[in-house]
Design a protein around this motif. Structure first.
Motif, PDB file in Angstrom:
ATOM      1  N   SER A   8       0.811  -1.211   0.000  1.00  0.00           N
ATOM      2  CA  SER A   8       0.000   0.000   0.000  1.00  0.00           C
ATOM      3  C   SER A   8       0.847   1.265   0.000  1.00  0.00           C
ATOM      4  CB  SER A   8      -0.956   0.002   1.201  1.00  0.00           C
ATOM      5  OG  SER A   8      -0.243  -0.085   2.415  1.00  0.00           O
ATOM      6  N   GLU A   9       2.035   1.220   0.616  1.00  0.00           N
ATOM      7  CA  GLU A   9       2.859   2.418   0.670  1.00  0.00           C
ATOM      8  C   GLU A   9       3.315   2.834  -0.725  1.00  0.00           C
ATOM      9  OE1 GLU A   9       3.713  -0.475   1.791  1.00  0.00           O
ATOM     10  OE2 GLU A   9       5.752  -0.994   1.185  1.00  0.00           O
ATOM     11  N   GLN A  10       3.459   1.887  -1.642  1.00  0.00           N
ATOM     12  CA  GLN A  10       3.840   2.240  -3.018  1.00  0.00           C
ATOM     13  C   GLN A  10       2.723   3.012  -3.707  1.00  0.00           C
ATOM     14  OE1 GLN A  10       5.216  -1.039  -5.387  1.00  0.00           O
ATOM     15  NE2 GLN A  10       6.658  -1.767  -3.844  1.00  0.00           N
ATOM     16  N   ALA A  11       1.492   2.504  -3.576  1.00  0.00           N
ATOM     17  CA  ALA A  11       0.351   3.193  -4.180  1.00  0.00           C
ATOM     18  C   ALA A  11       0.135   4.548  -3.511  1.00  0.00           C
ATOM     19  CB  ALA A  11      -0.905   2.324  -4.065  1.00  0.00           C
ATOM     20  N   ASP A  12       0.291   4.613  -2.193  1.00  0.00           N
ATOM     21  CA  ASP A  12       0.137   5.871  -1.469  1.00  0.00           C
ATOM     22  C   ASP A  12       1.161   6.897  -1.928  1.00  0.00           C
ATOM     23  OD1 ASP A  12      -1.983   4.975   0.027  1.00  0.00           O
ATOM     24  OD2 ASP A  12      -0.779   4.410   1.749  1.00  0.00           O
ATOM     25  N   ASP A  13       2.391   6.448  -2.160  1.00  0.00           N
ATOM     26  CA  ASP A  13       3.443   7.360  -2.600  1.00  0.00           C
ATOM     27  C   ASP A  13       3.109   7.945  -3.964  1.00  0.00           C
ATOM     28  OD1 ASP A  13       6.515   7.292  -4.117  1.00  0.00           O
ATOM     29  OD2 ASP A  13       6.219   8.473  -2.298  1.00  0.00           O
ATOM     30  N   ILE A  14       2.588   7.115  -4.858  1.00  0.00           N
ATOM     31  CA  ILE A  14       2.174   7.596  -6.181  1.00  0.00           C
ATOM     32  C   ILE A  14       1.060   8.619  -6.045  1.00  0.00           C
ATOM     33  CG2 ILE A  14       1.022   6.909  -8.324  1.00  0.00           C
ATOM     34  CD1 ILE A  14       2.557   4.222  -8.076  1.00  0.00           C
ATOM     35  N   ALA A  15       0.056   8.298  -5.219  1.00  0.00           N
ATOM     36  CA  ALA A  15      -1.065   9.210  -5.017  1.00  0.00           C
ATOM     37  C   ALA A  15      -0.594  10.549  -4.462  1.00  0.00           C
ATOM     38  CB  ALA A  15      -2.099   8.574  -4.083  1.00  0.00           C
ATOM     39  N   GLU A  26       3.672  16.604  -8.556  1.00  0.00           N
ATOM     40  CA  GLU A  26       4.896  16.012  -9.090  1.00  0.00           C
ATOM     41  C   GLU A  26       4.571  15.150 -10.309  1.00  0.00           C
ATOM     42  OE1 GLU A  26       6.755  15.503  -4.611  1.00  0.00           O
ATOM     43  OE2 GLU A  26       7.394  14.122  -6.189  1.00  0.00           O
ATOM     44  N   ARG A  27       5.583  14.718 -11.014  1.00  0.00           N
ATOM     45  CA  ARG A  27       5.371  13.971 -12.253  1.00  0.00           C
ATOM     46  C   ARG A  27       6.080  12.618 -12.179  1.00  0.00           C
ATOM     47  NH1 ARG A  27       2.105  17.185 -12.243  1.00  0.00           N
ATOM     48  NH2 ARG A  27       1.596  18.828 -13.743  1.00  0.00           N
ATOM     49  N   PRO A  28       5.576  11.700 -11.371  1.00  0.00           N
ATOM     50  CA  PRO A  28       6.199  10.371 -11.327  1.00  0.00           C
ATOM     51  C   PRO A  28       6.072   9.685 -12.681  1.00  0.00           C
ATOM     52  CG  PRO A  28       4.063  10.337 -10.226  1.00  0.00           C
ATOM     53  CD  PRO A  28       4.367  11.778 -10.524  1.00  0.00           C
ATOM     54  N   LYS A  85      -6.761   6.655  -6.548  1.00  0.00           N
ATOM     55  CA  LYS A  85      -6.890   7.218  -5.203  1.00  0.00           C
ATOM     56  C   LYS A  85      -6.634   8.719  -5.214  1.00  0.00           C
ATOM     57  CE  LYS A  85      -5.583   6.296  -0.425  1.00  0.00           C
ATOM     58  NZ  LYS A  85      -4.885   5.356   0.475  1.00  0.00           N
ATOM     59  N   ALA A  86      -5.621   9.147  -5.952  1.00  0.00           N
ATOM     60  CA  ALA A  86      -5.333  10.578  -6.030  1.00  0.00           C
ATOM     61  C   ALA A  86      -6.525  11.341  -6.587  1.00  0.00           C
ATOM     62  CB  ALA A  86      -4.093  10.806  -6.899  1.00  0.00           C
ATOM     63  N   PHE A  87      -7.140  10.803  -7.636  1.00  0.00           N
ATOM     64  CA  PHE A  87      -8.286  11.495  -8.233  1.00  0.00           C
ATOM     65  C   PHE A  87      -9.439  11.589  -7.242  1.00  0.00           C
ATOM     66  CE2 PHE A  87     -10.747  13.194 -11.659  1.00  0.00           C
ATOM     67  CZ  PHE A  87     -12.050  12.825 -11.357  1.00  0.00           C
ATOM     68  N   ARG A  88      -9.728  10.502  -6.520  1.00  0.00           N
ATOM     69  CA  ARG A  88     -10.843  10.515  -5.577  1.00  0.00           C
ATOM     70  C   ARG A  88     -10.603  11.500  -4.444  1.00  0.00           C
ATOM     71  NH1 ARG A  88     -10.990   4.006  -5.492  1.00  0.00           N
ATOM     72  NH2 ARG A  88     -12.310   3.663  -7.329  1.00  0.00           N
ATOM     73  N   ILE A  89      -9.373  11.527  -3.936  1.00  0.00           N
ATOM     74  CA  ILE A  89      -9.055  12.466  -2.857  1.00  0.00           C
ATOM     75  C   ILE A  89      -9.221  13.894  -3.359  1.00  0.00           C
ATOM     76  CG2 ILE A  89      -7.187  13.332  -1.412  1.00  0.00           C
ATOM     77  CD1 ILE A  89      -6.132  10.452  -1.284  1.00  0.00           C
ATOM     78  N   TRP A  90      -8.703  14.167  -4.563  1.00  0.00           N
ATOM     79  CA  TRP A  90      -8.846  15.503  -5.145  1.00  0.00           C
ATOM     80  C   TRP A  90     -10.315  15.854  -5.348  1.00  0.00           C
ATOM     81  CZ3 TRP A  90     -11.174  16.576  -9.844  1.00  0.00           C
ATOM     82  CH2 TRP A  90     -11.101  17.926 -10.257  1.00  0.00           C
ATOM     83  N   ASN A  93      -5.370  20.058   6.916  1.00  0.00           N
ATOM     84  CA  ASN A  93      -4.567  19.638   8.054  1.00  0.00           C
ATOM     85  C   ASN A  93      -4.773  18.170   8.398  1.00  0.00           C
ATOM     86  OD1 ASN A  93      -2.690  20.148  10.076  1.00  0.00           O
ATOM     87  ND2 ASN A  93      -4.199  20.946  11.526  1.00  0.00           N
ATOM     88  N   VAL A  94      -5.392  17.427   7.468  1.00  0.00           N
ATOM     89  CA  VAL A  94      -5.674  16.003   7.665  1.00  0.00           C
ATOM     90  C   VAL A  94      -5.017  15.210   6.550  1.00  0.00           C
ATOM     91  CG1 VAL A  94      -7.469  14.231   7.819  1.00  0.00           C
ATOM     92  CG2 VAL A  94      -7.864  16.492   8.830  1.00  0.00           C
ATOM     93  N   ASN A  95      -4.235  14.201   6.907  1.00  0.00           N
ATOM     94  CA  ASN A  95      -3.593  13.337   5.918  1.00  0.00           C
ATOM     95  C   ASN A  95      -4.629  12.381   5.349  1.00  0.00           C
ATOM     96  OD1 ASN A  95      -2.088  11.495   4.459  1.00  0.00           O
ATOM     97  ND2 ASN A  95      -0.427  11.419   5.932  1.00  0.00           N
ATOM     98  N   ARG A  96      -5.034  12.593   4.112  1.00  0.00           N
ATOM     99  CA  ARG A  96      -6.065  11.783   3.476  1.00  0.00           C
ATOM    100  C   ARG A  96      -5.492  10.614   2.693  1.00  0.00           C
ATOM    101  NH1 ARG A  96     -11.189  14.577   2.159  1.00  0.00           N
ATOM    102  NH2 ARG A  96     -11.280  16.567   3.234  1.00  0.00           N
ATOM    103  N   VAL A  97      -4.164  10.508   2.630  1.00  0.00           N
ATOM    104  CA  VAL A  97      -3.550   9.513   1.756  1.00  0.00           C
ATOM    105  C   VAL A  97      -3.076   8.285   2.511  1.00  0.00           C
ATOM    106  CG1 VAL A  97      -1.720   9.100   0.070  1.00  0.00           C
ATOM    107  CG2 VAL A  97      -2.879  11.307   0.128  1.00  0.00           C
ATOM    108  N   THR A  98      -2.325   8.486   3.595  1.00  0.00           N
ATOM    109  CA  THR A  98      -1.768   7.351   4.319  1.00  0.00           C
ATOM    110  C   THR A  98      -2.336   7.277   5.721  1.00  0.00           C
ATOM    111  OG1 THR A  98       0.104   8.534   5.269  1.00  0.00           O
ATOM    112  CG2 THR A  98       0.374   7.664   3.038  1.00  0.00           C
ATOM    113  N   ASP A  99      -2.061   6.175   6.386  1.00  0.00           N
ATOM    114  CA  ASP A  99      -2.548   5.953   7.747  1.00  0.00           C
ATOM    115  C   ASP A  99      -1.472   6.266   8.774  1.00  0.00           C
ATOM    116  OD1 ASP A  99      -4.550   5.336   9.518  1.00  0.00           O
ATOM    117  OD2 ASP A  99      -4.040   3.212   9.628  1.00  0.00           O
ATOM    118  N   GLN A 100      -0.392   6.903   8.347  1.00  0.00           N
ATOM    119  CA  GLN A 100       0.697   7.236   9.253  1.00  0.00           C
ATOM    120  C   GLN A 100       1.062   8.705   9.074  1.00  0.00           C
ATOM    121  OE1 GLN A 100       1.970   5.098  11.488  1.00  0.00           O
ATOM    122  NE2 GLN A 100       0.652   3.436  10.788  1.00  0.00           N
TER     123      GLN A 100
END
Length: 417
Positions: free
Chosen positions: A101-108, A115-117, A163-168, A241-248
């Motif tokens: 999951s951390e790989q997908a989270d990093d991309i998101a 950024e342009r991964p 995930k990035a699109f949904r969060i946005w 002020n809320v991290n919507r991407v990761t759980d850490q």
């Protein structure tokens, strides 16, 4: 010898389906500007899609993974875990699947930050004979009516983009650098299941075999997540002020809390049967927002800080530690009860006075120690097991059920509740 055509692929029509009466049936997904790669016995195509189109395809339940072909089921879970998993379900369960999951989270996160991964090309596969589509040669479009798009490779990339699109989409003002129309190149194949497995093997020969932590699934539409997001919208100190991407919460981000922790707080507050209408959720969120801002008045750590000040705060204070968030949820329950009895304005005034006991200017005494109640130097936290010593001799905050209960109880007692 004529050049091979995509119409030779089982499942590809040479004329479109029509709606009864008039007009062409538009199907579930239309890929435009398709460039066929008509190799003999190896048909394929190249197409561009946007992040928005990819997210729509996921939401339409079109994009799937075959975990046996990808060898993604953890040992011992064969026969228990589903073989085919839709991306609509979010991240696979790490107890059953090999997914990082951390790989997908990093991309998101990189996409949200503008950024342009390097994610190209994305790989899609339509298994011949298992789908129904129409290829328009002149318009260079492929209209998919039914079937599944499988991912022989790039599961993490697809999850990250979606995930990035949904969060946005849920909070576009918080991510001004995200580009929902950014284009990605897709290599579209028409391979059998067996060839799909060989493709994955060749692309990922040295795969991993241990899954890591599971990130909070933002695709869920449960009432607790709904209330948490409404609370963010109504609370100036929580917006952005809320991290919507990761759980850490890492040391590089200034967020005060994760969305998953905020959701857990709402679950604690609402209980097991949160049968509320959207209007009622909005009303609850408005009241909770007033309470959170009262907390910020006495504990600025719960508001906006830059990354350096956030790191320093966590080293010195317990006020914004995740373990204390559940104590605040307990206070929220009591705040709402008072609102029902006394009204919002009277309750807010009374709680403003009550919460002054949490101010760092108020001296708290325990044994021979004096200082801020929330100071990490307060021996109370160690006595309660909230701060524990690790094997390396360092202090660490324990965020488990027992420490949460102890911290909540002490917080109530400190406020005289």
């Amino acid at each position: 010898m004529s050049e091979p055509s995509l119409h030779e692929v089982p499942g590809v029509r040479d004329s479109p389906l029509q709606r009864r009466g008039s007009g062409e049936y538009l199907g579930r997904l239309r890929l435009q500007d398709l460039l066929p790669i008509p190799n003999p016995h190896d048909q394929g195509a190249v197409v561009r899609i946007s992040a928005r189109e990819l997210a729509d395809a996921v939401d339409n339940n079109l994009i799937w993974t075959d975990q046996v072909v990808q060898r993604g089921i953890k040992p011992g879970q064969e026969g228990v875990a589903d073989i085919e998993v839709s991306l609509l379900a979010g991240y696979p369960d790490p107890k059953q699947y090999l997914f990082y999951s951390e790989q997908a989270d990093d991309i998101a996160q990189k996409l949200l930050d503008g950024e342009r991964p390097r994610l190209n090309p994305l790989i899609w596969n339509l298994r011949p004979g298992s789908f129904d589509a129409y290829f328009d040669v002149e318009a260079a479009t492929l209209t998919i009516y039914r079937g599944r798009i499988y991912l022989p490779d790039g599961h993490h990339r697809h999850q990250g983009i979606a995930k990035a699109f949904r969060i946005w989409a849920e909070a576009p003002s918080e991510y001004p650098d995200f580009d929902p129309d950014r284009l990605f190149m897709v290599e579209l194949y028409f391979m059998s299941r067996e060839d799909e497995g060989e493709f994955f093997y060749e692309k990922n020969y040295l795969g991993r075999d241990v899954a890591r932590a599971k990130a909070f699934d933002l695709t869920s539409r449960d009432p607790y997540a709904t209330l948490a997001k409404a609370l963010i919208d109504h609370t100036p100190s929580l917006r952005g002020n809320v991290n919507r991407v990761t759980d850490q919460l890492s040391g590089t981000v200034p967020h005060v809390v994760t969305l998953s922790t905020l959701r857990s707080m709402m679950e604690q507050l609402l209980g097991d049967d949160p049968a509320f209408s959207p209007q009622e959720f909005d009303e609850i969120a408005t009241k909770l927002a007033r309470f959170w801002e009262l907390l910020v008045e006495v504990r600025p750590e719960l508001g906006h800080l830059d990354s350096k000040r956030r790191r320093d705060s966590r080293k010195q204070s317990m006020a914004a530690q995740a373990v204390l968030m559940y104590g605040y949820a307990d206070l929220m329950v009591r705040f709402l009860r008072d609102v029902e009895r006394e009204g919002l304005e009277a309750t807010e005034q009374r709680w403003r006075e009550r919460l002054k006991a949490l101010s760092p200017t108020i001296t708290y005494e325990v044994d021979s120690w004096k200082g801020d109640f929330f100071s990490r130097e307060n021996p109370l936290w160690r006595e309660l097991g909230v701060i524990q010593q690790t094997r390396s001799g360092k202090d660490a905050v324990s965020n488990v059920r027992q420490s949460r209960a102890s911290a909540s109880r002490e917080l109530r007692e400190h406020l005289g509740l």
